[in-house]
Design a protein around this motif. Sequence first.
Motif, short mmCIF file in Angstrom:
data_model
loop_
_atom_site.label_atom_id
_atom_site.label_comp_id
_atom_site.label_asym_id
_atom_site.label_seq_id
_atom_site.Cartn_x
_atom_site.Cartn_y
_atom_site.Cartn_z
N GLU A 8 0.83 -1.34 -0.03
CA GLU A 8 -0.11 0.10 -0.21
C GLU A 8 0.76 1.30 -0.02
O GLU A 8 0.32 2.28 -0.40
N GLY A 9 2.14 1.28 0.33
CA GLY A 9 3.03 2.37 0.56
C GLY A 9 3.63 2.41 -0.82
O GLY A 9 4.45 3.62 -1.12
N THR A 67 -0.23 2.72 -3.39
CA THR A 67 -1.20 3.38 -2.68
C THR A 67 -2.58 3.53 -3.10
O THR A 67 -3.33 4.58 -3.77
N ALA A 107 -5.76 6.45 3.22
CA ALA A 107 -4.46 7.43 3.09
C ALA A 107 -3.51 7.41 4.07
O ALA A 107 -2.23 7.35 3.81
N SER A 140 -1.16 4.51 3.78
CA SER A 140 -0.27 4.56 2.60
C SER A 140 0.86 5.42 2.68
O SER A 140 1.86 5.44 2.35
N ALA A 142 4.77 4.59 2.58
CA ALA A 142 5.43 5.35 1.40
C ALA A 142 6.47 6.04 2.15
O ALA A 142 7.77 5.96 1.84
#
Length: 156
Positions: free
Chosen positions: A20-21, A24, A29, A32, A36
């Motif tokens: 998810e990083g 995304t 959010a 993520s 990230a």
Amino acid sequence: MHLELAQGGRGAVVNLGSKEGITTPPGNAAYSVAKAGVKVLTEQLAHGLRAEAGDKVTAHLLVPGYTWTPMNAAQKPAGATMPDEAWTAEELLAHFEGRFRRGDFYILCPDNAVTPELDAARILWGARDITENRPALSRWHPDFAEAFSAFARGKD
């Protein structure tokens, strides 16, 4: 970065990221963004360590697929069983060990739902959102859904 490298052996830093990083997807959010950040921090750390320590201390980014752990099991209804799509923590660690021993920095782990080829297509598509000036998160944009599906089929 300046390190005092007095230890005699080699060392490694392994940070836990998430797909998810990297891809995304919409809907989570904060998670993520955090993952990230872990990706970018670990990339910067690996670069700095390479400059300061050569191969004496390395950094690696572990990026699991869907993995069934006590943490996510606790978020499910009582008696929930592991979904077919998930890997066990043991499967994840076995995959990690081989890639880590090989010296890989990015250790992306598949699961029983997403192949390494599909992961690569999703990552490449997301990067091309920038280079091709597509809408943000175009993979989920209705005008690009068919194009992404065709792109992914070519990679899967």
